[in-house]
Enzyme design. Structure first.
Site, PDB file in Angstrom:
ATOM      1  N   GLY A 113       0.955  -1.028  -0.134  1.00 38.60           N
ATOM      2  CA  GLY A 113       0.069  -0.105   0.013  1.00 38.60           C
ATOM      3  C   GLY A 113       0.768   1.091  -0.012  1.00 38.60           C
ATOM      4  CG  ASP A 138      -7.508   0.718   4.501  1.00 33.01           C
ATOM      5  OD1 ASP A 138      -8.118  -0.155   4.872  1.00 33.01           O
ATOM      6  OD2 ASP A 138      -6.729   1.597   5.299  1.00 33.01           O
ATOM      7  CG  MET A 180      -9.735  -2.809   9.380  1.00 33.06           C
ATOM      8  SD  MET A 180      -8.127  -3.700   8.865  1.00 33.06           S
ATOM      9  CE  MET A 180      -7.836  -4.661  10.438  1.00 33.06           C
TER      10      MET A 180
HETATM   11  O1  F6P Z   1      -3.832  -0.664   5.814  1.00 30.64           O
HETATM   12  C1  F6P Z   1      -4.676  -1.383   5.879  1.00 30.64           C
HETATM   13  C2  F6P Z   1      -5.342  -1.572   7.175  1.00 30.64           C
HETATM   14  O2  F6P Z   1      -6.006  -2.582   7.099  1.00 30.64           O
HETATM   15  C3  F6P Z   1      -5.886  -0.322   7.903  1.00 30.64           C
HETATM   16  O3  F6P Z   1      -7.200  -0.005   7.825  1.00 30.64           O
HETATM   17  C4  F6P Z   1      -5.535  -0.758   9.579  1.00 30.64           C
HETATM   18  O4  F6P Z   1      -5.762   0.524  10.234  1.00 30.64           O
HETATM   19  C5  F6P Z   1      -4.550  -1.355   9.389  1.00 30.64           C
HETATM   20  O5  F6P Z   1      -4.377  -2.087   8.147  1.00 30.64           O
HETATM   21  C6  F6P Z   1      -4.025  -2.334  10.662  1.00 30.64           C
HETATM   22  O6  F6P Z   1      -3.056  -3.118  10.375  1.00 30.64           O
HETATM   23  P1  F6P Z   1      -2.473  -3.963  11.491  1.00 30.64           P
HETATM   24  O7  F6P Z   1      -3.808  -4.827  12.142  1.00 30.64           O
HETATM   25  O8  F6P Z   1      -1.700  -5.000  10.789  1.00 30.64           O
HETATM   26  O9  F6P Z   1      -1.759  -3.479  12.328  1.00 30.64           O
END
Ligand code: F6P
Length: 364
Positions: A113, A138, A180
């Site tokens: 991303g 996202d 999310m």
């Molecule tokens: O970037 C994608 C995403 O799903 C966000 O929406 C979310 O805040 C983040 O990843 C959380 O990532 P992790 O659970 O790996 O910390």
């Protein structure tokens, strides 16, 4: 060398499979997977995984990534323990570029991303022959009409809304679903429309809890004693900020969002909401499991285009979906613009038009 960075996402394996198949058909390339983003290259011993048609066979339907991923560490912020037990991060990017040269790595494909593509750009500027592939549930990268994984996440969130509607109606409750969406409310907005939620709260439109309470009371006066609210993890009240917690995972540099739904529940109680309120946090369920057909297809297209760019030596670019084509976009452009929900866009208009309160107005 392929790497998958950041949070996992449905379709990662389908990209890997498509790329490896093309490389094999060409007969000119050997493909390695770097374990856990670029960390495998910096580990001692180095952890690189040979990717062959046999090892990628049938993986397009599998969630996760067979080469692992991480949103911790990386070449520019490698965590190192100090003598006093605390941690600092160091820049190992030059070492990484050198290591690629020594190992004879002629092309790097970074599937990730915005954070990963920023790293791709910085490595490209240091001379690494690199290509990006846009990944994130996202859907917040402006350079591409859509990232892979997003449609699957929307479907998972919509299934959750569908289930909450029936239980909310049975129990006369307000049920809040937290999905999310750190900075962009695409998952919340799409699943609220698809599932028929009453309220949708996204980072781009700060909400007023009193307005939400008015909307719930209006429903009650019409004999509808329940409501479903979809809220992005990054949503915030008017004049407020995002709900976050401290993260103790070493090397995790993102703000750890958490608690948007619980906070809204408390705010609604204080505002005088007459119904019982419960919250559900969908969390990582949105990132796991079998990718939808759409995501498998676009992933295959991305993997295919990325191989074409490698063959043509078009480094410093990211593949992108610009309906109906798959194109390439300079990484510089990719990292300069995010894809946020425009509060005046058609999808928000559609949501308001079908009676969804966006938290800023009870008139729609
Ligand atoms: O970037 C994608 C995403 O799903 C966000 O929406 C979310 O805040 C983040 O990843 C959380 O990532 P992790 O659970 O790996 O910390």
């Amino acid at each position: 060398m392929l790497s998958t960075g950041g949070g996992d996402c449905p379709g990662l394996n389908a990209v890997i499979r498509a790329f490896v198949k093309h490389a094999n058909q060409s007969g000119k390339w050997e493909v390695l997977g770097c374990y856990q983003s670029f960390n495998g290259l910096l580990m001692e011993p180095t952890k690189l995984i040979p990717l062959t048609p046999a090892s990628v066979s049938g993986i397009h339907v599998r969630g996760g990534t067979i080469i692992g991923t991480t949103n911790k560490g990386g070449p520019f912020a490698w965590p190192v323990k100090r003598f006093d037990g605390t941690w600092e991060t160091i820049d190992r990017s030059d070492e990484m570029v050198k290591k690629c040269e020594i190992l004879g790595i002629e092309a790097v494909v970074s599937i990730g991303g915005d954070g990963s593509q920023r790293i791709s750009m910085a490595l490209y500027e240091k001379g690494l022959p690199i290509i990006g592939i846009p990944k994130t549930i996202d859907n917040d990268l402006a350079a591409t009409d859509m990232t892979f994984g997003f449609q699957t996440a929307v479907q998972i969130a919509t299934d959750a809304v569908d289930k909450l509607v029936t239980t909310a109606a049975s129990h006369n409750r307000v049920l809040i679903l937290e999905v999310m969406g750190r900075d962009a409310g695409w998952i919340a907005l799409n699943s609220a429309i698809a599932g028929g939620a009453e309220v949708c709260l996204i980072p781009e439109i700060p909400y007023d809890v009193n307005i939400i309470n008015i909307v719930i009371n209006e429903r009650i006066s019409r004999g509808k004693n329940f409501a479903v609210i979809v809220i992005s993890e990054g949503a915030k009240p008017k004049d407020g900020c995002v709900s976050q917690i401290i993260n103790d995972e070493i090397g995790y540099e993102n703000v750890r969002l958490s608690g948007a739904a619980v906070r809204l529940k408390e705010e609604l109680k204080i505002a005088g909401c007459q119904l019982d309120i419960r919250e559900t946090v969908l969390g990582h369920l949105q990132r796991g499991g079998i990718p939808l057909a759409f995501d498998r297809i676009i992933s295959a297209q991305f993997g295919t285009k990325a191989f074409e760019l490698v063959e043509n030596g078009q480094f410093g670019n990211m593949v992108a979906y610009r309906y109906p084509n798959i194109v390439s976009v300079p990484l510089k452009e990719v990292i300069s613009k995010m894809n946020f929900v425009d509060p005046n866009c058609n999808l928000v208009e559609t949501a308001r038009g079908i009676g969804i309160c966006m938290g800023d107005s009870s008139i729609y």
